[in-house]
Design a protein around this motif. Sequence first.
Motif, PDB file in Angstrom:
ATOM      1  N   MET A   1       0.851  -1.170   0.000  1.00 49.87           N
ATOM      2  CA  MET A   1       0.000   0.000   0.000  1.00 49.87           C
ATOM      3  C   MET A   1       0.902   1.240   0.000  1.00 49.87           C
ATOM      4  N   LYS A   2       0.546   2.198  -0.864  1.00 45.35           N
ATOM      5  CA  LYS A   2       1.342   3.420  -0.988  1.00 45.35           C
ATOM      6  C   LYS A   2       0.427   4.628  -1.077  1.00 45.35           C
ATOM      7  N   ILE A   3       0.963   5.788  -0.694  1.00 40.88           N
ATOM      8  CA  ILE A   3       0.232   7.040  -0.865  1.00 40.88           C
ATOM      9  C   ILE A   3       0.308   7.415  -2.336  1.00 40.88           C
ATOM     10  N   VAL A   4      -0.868   7.611  -2.946  1.00 33.74           N
ATOM     11  CA  VAL A   4      -0.949   7.966  -4.352  1.00 33.74           C
ATOM     12  C   VAL A   4      -0.975   9.482  -4.523  1.00 33.74           C
ATOM     13  N   ARG A   5      -1.783  10.163  -3.684  1.00 30.16           N
ATOM     14  CA  ARG A   5      -1.883  11.616  -3.817  1.00 30.16           C
ATOM     15  C   ARG A   5      -2.519  12.232  -2.584  1.00 30.16           C
ATOM     16  N   ARG A   6      -2.282  13.496  -2.407  1.00 26.04           N
ATOM     17  CA  ARG A   6      -2.933  14.280  -1.355  1.00 26.04           C
ATOM     18  C   ARG A   6      -4.336  14.610  -1.832  1.00 26.04           C
ATOM     19  N   ILE A   7      -5.278  14.598  -0.922  1.00 23.31           N
ATOM     20  CA  ILE A   7      -6.646  15.000  -1.207  1.00 23.31           C
ATOM     21  C   ILE A   7      -6.843  16.375  -0.580  1.00 23.31           C
ATOM     22  N   GLY A   8      -7.112  17.368  -1.410  1.00 21.85           N
ATOM     23  CA  GLY A   8      -7.312  18.725  -0.902  1.00 21.85           C
ATOM     24  C   GLY A   8      -6.029  19.518  -0.867  1.00 21.85           C
ATOM     25  N   ALA A   9      -6.109  20.653  -0.197  1.00 22.89           N
ATOM     26  CA  ALA A   9      -4.991  21.587  -0.124  1.00 22.89           C
ATOM     27  C   ALA A   9      -3.930  21.105   0.875  1.00 22.89           C
ATOM     28  N   SER A  10      -2.701  21.450   0.597  1.00 28.27           N
ATOM     29  CA  SER A  10      -1.606  21.114   1.513  1.00 28.27           C
ATOM     30  C   SER A  10      -1.723  21.971   2.776  1.00 28.27           C
ATOM     31  N   PRO A  11      -1.068  21.565   3.856  1.00 30.65           N
ATOM     32  CA  PRO A  11      -1.089  22.386   5.071  1.00 30.65           C
ATOM     33  C   PRO A  11      -0.635  23.822   4.807  1.00 30.65           C
ATOM     34  N   ARG A  12       0.391  24.002   4.011  1.00 39.36           N
ATOM     35  CA  ARG A  12       0.885  25.358   3.701  1.00 39.36           C
ATOM     36  C   ARG A  12      -0.197  26.166   2.988  1.00 39.36           C
ATOM     37  N   GLU A  13      -0.907  25.549   2.049  1.00 34.75           N
ATOM     38  CA  GLU A  13      -1.988  26.235   1.332  1.00 34.75           C
ATOM     39  C   GLU A  13      -3.150  26.605   2.261  1.00 34.75           C
ATOM     40  N   ARG A  14      -3.296  25.855   3.360  1.00 33.17           N
ATOM     41  CA  ARG A  14      -4.355  26.138   4.325  1.00 33.17           C
ATOM     42  C   ARG A  14      -3.892  27.098   5.414  1.00 33.17           C
ATOM     43  N   GLY A  15      -2.655  27.614   5.308  1.00 34.56           N
ATOM     44  CA  GLY A  15      -2.205  28.639   6.226  1.00 34.56           C
ATOM     45  C   GLY A  15      -1.293  28.185   7.335  1.00 34.56           C
ATOM     46  N   SER A  16      -0.798  26.941   7.311  1.00 32.52           N
ATOM     47  CA  SER A  16       0.142  26.481   8.325  1.00 32.52           C
ATOM     48  C   SER A  16       1.461  27.218   8.158  1.00 32.52           C
ATOM     49  N   PHE A  26      -4.950  11.623   2.469  1.00 32.09           N
ATOM     50  CA  PHE A  26      -4.262  11.027   1.329  1.00 32.09           C
ATOM     51  C   PHE A  26      -5.071   9.869   0.762  1.00 32.09           C
ATOM     52  N   GLU A  27      -5.043   9.726  -0.565  1.00 37.76           N
ATOM     53  CA  GLU A  27      -5.622   8.551  -1.211  1.00 37.76           C
ATOM     54  C   GLU A  27      -4.523   7.506  -1.326  1.00 37.76           C
ATOM     55  N   LEU A  28      -4.873   6.259  -1.029  1.00 38.69           N
ATOM     56  CA  LEU A  28      -3.895   5.173  -1.060  1.00 38.69           C
ATOM     57  C   LEU A  28      -4.066   4.336  -2.321  1.00 38.69           C
ATOM     58  N   SER A  29      -3.039   3.570  -2.634  1.00 36.79           N
ATOM     59  CA  SER A  29      -3.031   2.776  -3.865  1.00 36.79           C
ATOM     60  C   SER A  29      -4.149   1.744  -3.925  1.00 36.79           C
ATOM     61  N   ASP A  30      -4.686   1.344  -2.786  1.00 32.61           N
ATOM     62  CA  ASP A  30      -5.790   0.376  -2.796  1.00 32.61           C
ATOM     63  C   ASP A  30      -7.162   1.054  -2.817  1.00 32.61           C
ATOM     64  N   GLY A  31      -7.184   2.391  -2.954  1.00 31.89           N
ATOM     65  CA  GLY A  31      -8.438   3.125  -2.992  1.00 31.89           C
ATOM     66  C   GLY A  31      -8.910   3.627  -1.638  1.00 31.89           C
ATOM     67  N   SER A  32      -8.258   3.215  -0.572  1.00 32.62           N
ATOM     68  CA  SER A  32      -8.592   3.686   0.776  1.00 32.62           C
ATOM     69  C   SER A  32      -8.025   5.081   0.985  1.00 32.62           C
ATOM     70  N   PHE A  33      -8.373   5.676   2.118  1.00 32.95           N
ATOM     71  CA  PHE A  33      -7.862   6.997   2.461  1.00 32.95           C
ATOM     72  C   PHE A  33      -7.159   6.931   3.810  1.00 32.95           C
ATOM     73  N   ALA A  34      -6.084   7.682   3.943  1.00 32.69           N
ATOM     74  CA  ALA A  34      -5.369   7.814   5.205  1.00 32.69           C
ATOM     75  C   ALA A  34      -5.517   9.255   5.678  1.00 32.69           C
ATOM     76  N   VAL A  35      -5.669   9.416   6.987  1.00 34.47           N
ATOM     77  CA  VAL A  35      -5.883  10.737   7.562  1.00 34.47           C
ATOM     78  C   VAL A  35      -4.849  11.000   8.643  1.00 34.47           C
ATOM     79  N   ILE A  36      -4.245  12.178   8.611  1.00 32.98           N
ATOM     80  CA  ILE A  36      -3.405  12.649   9.706  1.00 32.98           C
ATOM     81  C   ILE A  36      -4.249  13.648  10.479  1.00 32.98           C
TER      82      ILE A  36
END
Length: 78
Positions: A1-16, A26-36
């Motif tokens: 399983m790998k991270i394929v792409r970020r979903i939404g704006a990056s932290p910097r784009e959101r003002g971090s 993040f969307e994962l290679s198996d179609g699942s999502f990971a959340v920090i």
Amino acid sequence: MKIVRRIGASPRERGSAAGQTCPDIFELSDGSFAVIGTEATADLDGELPPDAARADYERIVVISRETLLRAKADIPDA
């Protein structure tokens, strides 16, 4: 399983200021999502509705409303 792409704006784009340690989705290679997010299992476990439960290996994680709303356009419909 790998991270394929970020979903939404990056932290910097959101003002971090640091642009590194903020909620993220993040969307994962198996179609699942990971959340920090902020771990909140102890605070929210007792608040789960009667028809919801979590396994011992699962955690309740909180992300900001802005994080999810900014990700909405990137979440696939199917």
